[in-house]
Motif scaffolding. Structure first.
Motif, PDB file in Angstrom:
ATOM      1  N   LYS A  84       0.842  -1.208   0.000  1.00  0.00           N
ATOM      2  CA  LYS A  84       0.000   0.000   0.000  1.00  0.00           C
ATOM      3  C   LYS A  84       0.874   1.254   0.000  1.00  0.00           C
ATOM      4  O   LYS A  84       0.630   2.201  -0.752  1.00  0.00           O
ATOM      5  N   LYS A  85       1.911   1.257   0.837  1.00  0.00           N
ATOM      6  CA  LYS A  85       2.838   2.399   0.886  1.00  0.00           C
ATOM      7  C   LYS A  85       3.543   2.617  -0.448  1.00  0.00           C
ATOM      8  O   LYS A  85       3.853   3.745  -0.812  1.00  0.00           O
ATOM      9  N   ALA A  86       3.792   1.531  -1.175  1.00  0.00           N
ATOM     10  CA  ALA A  86       4.476   1.617  -2.464  1.00  0.00           C
ATOM     11  C   ALA A  86       3.558   2.111  -3.582  1.00  0.00           C
ATOM     12  O   ALA A  86       4.004   2.337  -4.695  1.00  0.00           O
ATOM     13  N   GLY A  87       2.249   2.264  -3.282  1.00  0.00           N
ATOM     14  CA  GLY A  87       1.345   2.825  -4.278  1.00  0.00           C
ATOM     15  C   GLY A  87       0.372   1.854  -4.906  1.00  0.00           C
ATOM     16  O   GLY A  87      -0.438   2.244  -5.744  1.00  0.00           O
ATOM     17  N   LEU A  88       0.424   0.572  -4.521  1.00  0.00           N
ATOM     18  CA  LEU A  88      -0.525  -0.392  -5.080  1.00  0.00           C
ATOM     19  C   LEU A  88      -1.930  -0.073  -4.581  1.00  0.00           C
ATOM     20  O   LEU A  88      -2.128   0.228  -3.402  1.00  0.00           O
ATOM     21  N   LYS A  89      -2.892  -0.119  -5.478  1.00  0.00           N
ATOM     22  CA  LYS A  89      -4.276   0.205  -5.128  1.00  0.00           C
ATOM     23  C   LYS A  89      -5.204  -1.007  -5.190  1.00  0.00           C
ATOM     24  O   LYS A  89      -6.177  -1.083  -4.467  1.00  0.00           O
ATOM     25  N   ARG A  90      -4.919  -1.936  -6.095  1.00  0.00           N
ATOM     26  CA  ARG A  90      -5.849  -3.030  -6.351  1.00  0.00           C
ATOM     27  C   ARG A  90      -5.146  -4.381  -6.190  1.00  0.00           C
ATOM     28  O   ARG A  90      -4.038  -4.565  -6.657  1.00  0.00           O
ATOM     29  N   ILE A  91      -5.868  -5.305  -5.572  1.00  0.00           N
ATOM     30  CA  ILE A  91      -5.361  -6.666  -5.401  1.00  0.00           C
ATOM     31  C   ILE A  91      -6.390  -7.638  -5.931  1.00  0.00           C
ATOM     32  O   ILE A  91      -7.588  -7.490  -5.702  1.00  0.00           O
ATOM     33  N   ASN A  92      -5.901  -8.643  -6.620  1.00  0.00           N
ATOM     34  CA  ASN A  92      -6.715  -9.741  -7.120  1.00  0.00           C
ATOM     35  C   ASN A  92      -6.166 -11.004  -6.464  1.00  0.00           C
ATOM     36  O   ASN A  92      -4.988 -11.302  -6.589  1.00  0.00           O
ATOM     37  N   ILE A  93      -7.013 -11.738  -5.753  1.00  0.00           N
ATOM     38  CA  ILE A  93      -6.569 -12.933  -5.039  1.00  0.00           C
ATOM     39  C   ILE A  93      -7.166 -14.163  -5.700  1.00  0.00           C
ATOM     40  O   ILE A  93      -8.384 -14.274  -5.842  1.00  0.00           O
ATOM     41  N   SER A  94      -6.288 -15.081  -6.089  1.00  0.00           N
ATOM     42  CA  SER A  94      -6.726 -16.358  -6.632  1.00  0.00           C
ATOM     43  C   SER A  94      -6.828 -17.329  -5.466  1.00  0.00           C
ATOM     44  O   SER A  94      -5.829 -17.668  -4.844  1.00  0.00           O
ATOM     45  N   LEU A  95      -8.028 -17.763  -5.187  1.00  0.00           N
ATOM     46  CA  LEU A  95      -8.281 -18.603  -4.021  1.00  0.00           C
ATOM     47  C   LEU A  95      -8.846 -19.934  -4.499  1.00  0.00           C
ATOM     48  O   LEU A  95      -9.905 -19.980  -5.127  1.00  0.00           O
ATOM     49  N   ASP A  96      -8.128 -21.010  -4.206  1.00  0.00           N
ATOM     50  CA  ASP A  96      -8.503 -22.315  -4.734  1.00  0.00           C
ATOM     51  C   ASP A  96      -9.795 -22.872  -4.148  1.00  0.00           C
ATOM     52  O   ASP A  96     -10.491 -23.640  -4.799  1.00  0.00           O
ATOM     53  N   SER A  97     -10.118 -22.515  -2.913  1.00  0.00           N
ATOM     54  CA  SER A  97     -11.349 -22.979  -2.283  1.00  0.00           C
ATOM     55  C   SER A  97     -11.564 -22.214  -0.984  1.00  0.00           C
ATOM     56  O   SER A  97     -10.612 -21.719  -0.385  1.00  0.00           O
ATOM     57  N   LEU A  98     -12.812 -22.136  -0.545  1.00  0.00           N
ATOM     58  CA  LEU A  98     -13.124 -21.563   0.760  1.00  0.00           C
ATOM     59  C   LEU A  98     -13.349 -22.654   1.808  1.00  0.00           C
ATOM     60  O   LEU A  98     -13.658 -22.354   2.956  1.00  0.00           O
ATOM     61  N   GLN A  99     -13.184 -23.898   1.413  1.00  0.00           N
ATOM     62  CA  GLN A  99     -13.288 -25.024   2.343  1.00  0.00           C
ATOM     63  C   GLN A  99     -11.874 -25.441   2.736  1.00  0.00           C
ATOM     64  O   GLN A  99     -11.062 -25.793   1.869  1.00  0.00           O
ATOM     65  N   GLU A 100     -11.596 -25.419   4.051  1.00  0.00           N
ATOM     66  CA  GLU A 100     -10.228 -25.658   4.519  1.00  0.00           C
ATOM     67  C   GLU A 100      -9.624 -26.967   4.028  1.00  0.00           C
ATOM     68  O   GLU A 100      -8.489 -26.981   3.556  1.00  0.00           O
ATOM     69  N   THR A 101     -10.343 -28.058   4.152  1.00  0.00           N
ATOM     70  CA  THR A 101      -9.757 -29.347   3.758  1.00  0.00           C
ATOM     71  C   THR A 101      -9.516 -29.408   2.252  1.00  0.00           C
ATOM     72  O   THR A 101      -8.485 -29.913   1.805  1.00  0.00           O
ATOM     73  N   ARG A 102     -10.442 -28.870   1.491  1.00  0.00           N
ATOM     74  CA  ARG A 102     -10.262 -28.851   0.032  1.00  0.00           C
ATOM     75  C   ARG A 102      -9.096 -27.929  -0.352  1.00  0.00           C
ATOM     76  O   ARG A 102      -8.279 -28.278  -1.197  1.00  0.00           O
ATOM     77  N   TYR A 103      -9.017 -26.764   0.299  1.00  0.00           N
ATOM     78  CA  TYR A 103      -7.920 -25.833   0.030  1.00  0.00           C
ATOM     79  C   TYR A 103      -6.578 -26.503   0.330  1.00  0.00           C
ATOM     80  O   TYR A 103      -5.636 -26.421  -0.459  1.00  0.00           O
ATOM     81  N   ARG A 104      -6.484 -27.177   1.470  1.00  0.00           N
ATOM     82  CA  ARG A 104      -5.241 -27.845   1.868  1.00  0.00           C
ATOM     83  C   ARG A 104      -4.856 -28.918   0.852  1.00  0.00           C
ATOM     84  O   ARG A 104      -3.685 -29.057   0.489  1.00  0.00           O
ATOM     85  N   ARG A 105      -5.857 -29.669   0.368  1.00  0.00           N
ATOM     86  CA  ARG A 105      -5.582 -30.724  -0.611  1.00  0.00           C
ATOM     87  C   ARG A 105      -5.116 -30.123  -1.942  1.00  0.00           C
ATOM     88  O   ARG A 105      -4.113 -30.556  -2.516  1.00  0.00           O
ATOM     89  N   ILE A 106      -5.821 -29.111  -2.431  1.00  0.00           N
ATOM     90  CA  ILE A 106      -5.482 -28.509  -3.732  1.00  0.00           C
ATOM     91  C   ILE A 106      -4.107 -27.850  -3.699  1.00  0.00           C
ATOM     92  O   ILE A 106      -3.335 -27.949  -4.649  1.00  0.00           O
ATOM     93  N   THR A 107      -3.809 -27.183  -2.580  1.00  0.00           N
ATOM     94  CA  THR A 107      -2.538 -26.444  -2.483  1.00  0.00           C
ATOM     95  C   THR A 107      -1.418 -27.280  -1.876  1.00  0.00           C
ATOM     96  O   THR A 107      -0.341 -26.766  -1.612  1.00  0.00           O
ATOM     97  N   ARG A 108      -1.695 -28.550  -1.645  1.00  0.00           N
ATOM     98  CA  ARG A 108      -0.707 -29.469  -1.067  1.00  0.00           C
ATOM     99  C   ARG A 108      -0.176 -28.987   0.275  1.00  0.00           C
ATOM    100  O   ARG A 108       1.024 -28.855   0.471  1.00  0.00           O
ATOM    101  N   GLY A 109      -1.112 -28.683   1.168  1.00  0.00           N
ATOM    102  CA  GLY A 109      -0.719 -28.326   2.529  1.00  0.00           C
ATOM    103  C   GLY A 109      -0.889 -26.872   2.891  1.00  0.00           C
ATOM    104  O   GLY A 109      -0.525 -26.464   3.996  1.00  0.00           O
ATOM    105  N   GLY A 110      -1.407 -26.068   1.990  1.00  0.00           N
ATOM    106  CA  GLY A 110      -1.601 -24.649   2.270  1.00  0.00           C
ATOM    107  C   GLY A 110      -2.587 -24.411   3.402  1.00  0.00           C
ATOM    108  O   GLY A 110      -3.428 -25.253   3.707  1.00  0.00           O
TER     109      GLY A 110
END
Length: 135
Positions: A84-110
């Motif tokens: 934010k201090k560096a001037g970035l205004k917009r963020i786009n987040i790629s999120l594999d899942s909102l379910q914890e177990t599915r997210y962990r499986r897809i991201t291999r431990g994330g």
């Protein structure tokens, strides 16, 4: 050669640069072409050692109205304030899942909680908008 083709060629030339040569290449690219929109993507941009410096330069050179970064959000809590201090205004987040177990499986431990904490921090420091792509 069209303007788009010229910019694509310059981007290919800049892509292999490192250190000060990368910074100088980005300054030259922005100064010559004055893009209206810059998207920082690929791999995980938050891991790039010069990301904040490049953002600050693009912001200082007044790159159009929009500079946007796409991230998986894992490191966002750590970097949100500095981005934010560096001037970035917009963020786009790629999120594999909102379910914890599915997210962990897809991201291999994330850890989904780490990403959600990063989103909270981004909101806290004033990022607006935050776009989320959820699979």
């Amino acid at each position: 050669m069209t303007d788009t083709e010229k910019i694509d060629q310059v981007l290919r030339d800049v892509a292999d640069l490192k250190g000060q040569a990368l910074v100088d290449g980005v300054i030259d690219l922005v100064d010559r072409h004055r893009p209206l929109h810059v998207s920082i993507v690929g791999g995980e941009p938050l891991l790039h050692p010069q990301l904040e410096e490049l953002l600050a330069i693009a912001h200082e050179l007044q790159v159009g109205a929009r500079i946007q970064l796409t991230t998986n959000g894992i490191l966002l809590k750590e970097y949100a304030r500095d981005l934010k201090k560096a001037g970035l205004k917009r963020i786009n987040i790629s999120l594999d899942s909102l379910q914890e177990t599915r997210y962990r499986r897809i991201t291999r431990g994330g850890d989904l909680r780490q990403v959600l904490a990063g989103i909270d921090e981004a909101l806290l420091v004033g990022f607006n908008p935050i776009k989320m792509n959820v699979l």
